[in-house]
Design a protein around this motif. Structure first.
Motif, PDB file in Angstrom:
ATOM      1  N   MET A  16       0.827  -1.215   0.000  1.00 48.40           N
ATOM      2  CA  MET A  16       0.000   0.000   0.000  1.00 48.40           C
ATOM      3  C   MET A  16       0.854   1.255   0.000  1.00 48.40           C
ATOM      4  O   MET A  16       1.999   1.238   0.450  1.00 48.40           O
ATOM      5  CB  MET A  16      -0.895   0.041   1.252  1.00 48.40           C
ATOM      6  CG  MET A  16      -1.933  -1.020   1.313  1.00 48.40           C
ATOM      7  SD  MET A  16      -2.860  -0.860   2.859  1.00 48.40           S
ATOM      8  CE  MET A  16      -4.500  -0.771   2.197  1.00 48.40           C
ATOM      9  N   ARG A  17       0.258   2.333  -0.461  1.00 46.00           N
ATOM     10  CA  ARG A  17       0.903   3.639  -0.349  1.00 46.00           C
ATOM     11  C   ARG A  17       0.893   4.064   1.115  1.00 46.00           C
ATOM     12  O   ARG A  17       0.080   3.603   1.909  1.00 46.00           O
ATOM     13  CB  ARG A  17       0.152   4.660  -1.189  1.00 46.00           C
ATOM     14  CG  ARG A  17       0.244   4.377  -2.664  1.00 46.00           C
ATOM     15  CD  ARG A  17      -0.373   5.521  -3.457  1.00 46.00           C
ATOM     16  NE  ARG A  17      -0.173   5.275  -4.866  1.00 46.00           N
ATOM     17  CZ  ARG A  17      -1.158   5.198  -5.742  1.00 46.00           C
ATOM     18  NH1 ARG A  17      -2.401   5.369  -5.365  1.00 46.00           N
ATOM     19  NH2 ARG A  17      -0.894   4.974  -7.006  1.00 46.00           N
ATOM     20  N   LYS A  19      -0.120   6.754   2.545  1.00 46.86           N
ATOM     21  CA  LYS A  19      -1.396   7.337   2.973  1.00 46.86           C
ATOM     22  C   LYS A  19      -2.406   6.236   3.323  1.00 46.86           C
ATOM     23  O   LYS A  19      -3.119   6.332   4.325  1.00 46.86           O
ATOM     24  CB  LYS A  19      -1.950   8.237   1.864  1.00 46.86           C
ATOM     25  CG  LYS A  19      -3.211   8.965   2.233  1.00 46.86           C
ATOM     26  CD  LYS A  19      -3.635   9.897   1.102  1.00 46.86           C
ATOM     27  CE  LYS A  19      -4.910  10.630   1.463  1.00 46.86           C
ATOM     28  NZ  LYS A  19      -5.343  11.520   0.386  1.00 46.86           N
ATOM     29  N   ALA A  20      -2.451   5.178   2.532  1.00 46.91           N
ATOM     30  CA  ALA A  20      -3.385   4.074   2.787  1.00 46.91           C
ATOM     31  C   ALA A  20      -2.980   3.307   4.047  1.00 46.91           C
ATOM     32  O   ALA A  20      -3.841   2.929   4.846  1.00 46.91           O
ATOM     33  CB  ALA A  20      -3.432   3.139   1.586  1.00 46.91           C
ATOM     34  N   ARG A  21      -1.685   3.079   4.218  1.00 51.41           N
ATOM     35  CA  ARG A  21      -1.222   2.399   5.442  1.00 51.41           C
ATOM     36  C   ARG A  21      -1.582   3.205   6.676  1.00 51.41           C
ATOM     37  O   ARG A  21      -1.995   2.653   7.702  1.00 51.41           O
ATOM     38  CB  ARG A  21       0.285   2.160   5.389  1.00 51.41           C
ATOM     39  CG  ARG A  21       0.678   0.880   4.723  1.00 51.41           C
ATOM     40  CD  ARG A  21       2.125   0.521   5.003  1.00 51.41           C
ATOM     41  NE  ARG A  21       3.075   1.586   4.751  1.00 51.41           N
ATOM     42  CZ  ARG A  21       3.623   1.858   3.583  1.00 51.41           C
ATOM     43  NH1 ARG A  21       3.310   1.137   2.530  1.00 51.41           N
ATOM     44  NH2 ARG A  21       4.503   2.828   3.458  1.00 51.41           N
ATOM     45  N   LYS A  23      -4.114   5.203   6.991  1.00 52.14           N
ATOM     46  CA  LYS A  23      -5.559   5.050   7.174  1.00 52.14           C
ATOM     47  C   LYS A  23      -5.874   3.722   7.854  1.00 52.14           C
ATOM     48  O   LYS A  23      -6.695   3.665   8.766  1.00 52.14           O
ATOM     49  CB  LYS A  23      -6.288   5.154   5.840  1.00 52.14           C
ATOM     50  CG  LYS A  23      -7.796   5.063   5.995  1.00 52.14           C
ATOM     51  CD  LYS A  23      -8.483   5.451   4.718  1.00 52.14           C
ATOM     52  CE  LYS A  23      -9.964   5.471   4.864  1.00 52.14           C
ATOM     53  NZ  LYS A  23     -10.489   6.600   5.602  1.00 52.14           N
ATOM     54  N   VAL A  24      -5.225   2.652   7.435  1.00 58.91           N
ATOM     55  CA  VAL A  24      -5.463   1.335   8.036  1.00 58.91           C
ATOM     56  C   VAL A  24      -5.042   1.344   9.506  1.00 58.91           C
ATOM     57  O   VAL A  24      -5.745   0.804  10.360  1.00 58.91           O
ATOM     58  CB  VAL A  24      -4.741   0.224   7.240  1.00 58.91           C
ATOM     59  CG1 VAL A  24      -4.777  -1.095   7.984  1.00 58.91           C
ATOM     60  CG2 VAL A  24      -5.366   0.075   5.857  1.00 58.91           C
ATOM     61  N   GLN A 128     -15.334   0.316   8.248  1.00 54.61           N
ATOM     62  CA  GLN A 128     -14.003   0.165   7.676  1.00 54.61           C
ATOM     63  C   GLN A 128     -13.304  -1.070   8.234  1.00 54.61           C
ATOM     64  O   GLN A 128     -12.626  -1.793   7.508  1.00 54.61           O
ATOM     65  CB  GLN A 128     -13.149   1.414   7.934  1.00 54.61           C
ATOM     66  CG  GLN A 128     -13.637   2.642   7.225  1.00 54.61           C
ATOM     67  CD  GLN A 128     -14.562   3.479   8.093  1.00 54.61           C
ATOM     68  OE1 GLN A 128     -15.309   2.969   8.921  1.00 54.61           O
ATOM     69  NE2 GLN A 128     -14.537   4.778   7.889  1.00 54.61           N
ATOM     70  N   ASP A 154     -15.310   5.045  -2.210  1.00 54.38           N
ATOM     71  CA  ASP A 154     -14.163   5.791  -1.701  1.00 54.38           C
ATOM     72  C   ASP A 154     -13.496   5.088  -0.528  1.00 54.38           C
ATOM     73  O   ASP A 154     -12.270   5.002  -0.455  1.00 54.38           O
ATOM     74  CB  ASP A 154     -14.568   7.208  -1.289  1.00 54.38           C
ATOM     75  CG  ASP A 154     -14.940   8.075  -2.486  1.00 54.38           C
ATOM     76  OD1 ASP A 154     -14.534   7.733  -3.615  1.00 54.38           O
ATOM     77  OD2 ASP A 154     -15.630   9.087  -2.287  1.00 54.38           O
ATOM     78  N   SER A 158      -9.677   3.338  -0.585  1.00 50.13           N
ATOM     79  CA  SER A 158      -8.614   3.687   0.363  1.00 50.13           C
ATOM     80  C   SER A 158      -7.971   2.449   0.976  1.00 50.13           C
ATOM     81  O   SER A 158      -6.889   2.534   1.544  1.00 50.13           O
ATOM     82  CB  SER A 158      -9.151   4.610   1.455  1.00 50.13           C
ATOM     83  OG  SER A 158     -10.007   3.907   2.332  1.00 50.13           O
ATOM     84  N   LEU A 159      -8.624   1.286   0.833  1.00 48.25           N
ATOM     85  CA  LEU A 159      -8.064   0.031   1.337  1.00 48.25           C
ATOM     86  C   LEU A 159      -7.440  -0.805   0.220  1.00 48.25           C
ATOM     87  O   LEU A 159      -7.055  -1.947   0.441  1.00 48.25           O
ATOM     88  CB  LEU A 159      -9.156  -0.787   2.038  1.00 48.25           C
ATOM     89  CG  LEU A 159      -9.739  -0.146   3.289  1.00 48.25           C
ATOM     90  CD1 LEU A 159     -10.909  -0.966   3.809  1.00 48.25           C
ATOM     91  CD2 LEU A 159      -8.678   0.015   4.359  1.00 48.25           C
ATOM     92  N   GLY A 160      -7.371  -0.245  -0.970  1.00 48.09           N
ATOM     93  CA  GLY A 160      -6.724  -0.947  -2.081  1.00 48.09           C
ATOM     94  C   GLY A 160      -7.681  -1.544  -3.092  1.00 48.09           C
ATOM     95  O   GLY A 160      -7.253  -2.201  -4.032  1.00 48.09           O
TER      96      GLY A 160
END
Length: 186
Positions: A16-17, A19-21, A23-24, A128, A154, A158-160
């Motif tokens: 993941m990018r 930003k996504a990591r 968010k997780v 989420q 969306d 954001s989770l891939g």
């Protein structure tokens, strides 16, 4: 969500990018108090009305509805599909605040239905976290992909997740019906 080449949760996060990591990680922080427990056939049957009520909380807010889950549907799916159909409840301090269910054929996990108390969704990133649980299930099963459905794009992106185009081919013998069906499908 493609799981190709990802045999562990760490592999998935690593792909993941940043930003996504981030968010997780935030999802896990907010949902740390939640406990997810699988239900067996008898527990699904005992809790069918409660699960249906949670589902209706989500269904009632949907802008587009194709059908409605009935309380006995999950019981019948569990009886028919066995371990290929799973139902988990999310509990907070002993209280059930949500559930999610899905199917797996060993190649793909298909997210089926979710239900939750809306008041816990933002504070505990409930929806989420359910999506993350589907992805983790797919990794555990060795699946190549997870289908998270066609709503809330969306959050899923954001989770891939990446949207996949669905194609439908149809042909009616009656030309008027064919024209109407073609118009309705658009």
């Amino acid at each position: 969500v493609s799981l190709e080449g990802k045999s562990s949760w760490e592999d998935y996060l690593g792909a993941m990018r940043t930003k996504a990591r981030t968010k997780v990680k935030r999802i896990f922080t907010l949902s740390a108090e939640l406990e997810f427990m699988p239900l067996d056939s008898s527990q699904i049957e005992e809790r069918a009305d409660e699960l249906h009520r949670l589902y209706m909380n989500v269904y009632g807010r949907a802008a587009f509805r194709l059908g409605c889950l009935q309380p006995e549907d999950m019981v019948l799916l569990k009886e028919e599909l066995g371990d290929r159909f799973q139902v988990w409840v999310a509990q907070l301090e002993g209280q059930t605040v949500g559930f999610h269910c899905g199917m797996s054929d060993g190649h793909e996990v298909e997210a089926y239905f979710v239900g939750f108390e809306g008041s816990y969704n933002k504070s505990h990133a409930l929806y989420q976290r359910m999506l993350v649980e589907f992805i983790q299930w797919g990794i555990r099963e060795g699946c190549s992909s997870v289908n998270l459905g066609r709503t809330a794009l969306d959050i899923k992106a954001s989770l891939g997740a990446e949207p996949q185009r669905l194609v439908l081919h149809e042909r009616m013998k009656n030309p008027v019906m064919h024209a109407l069906a073609r118009w309705a499908a658009r």
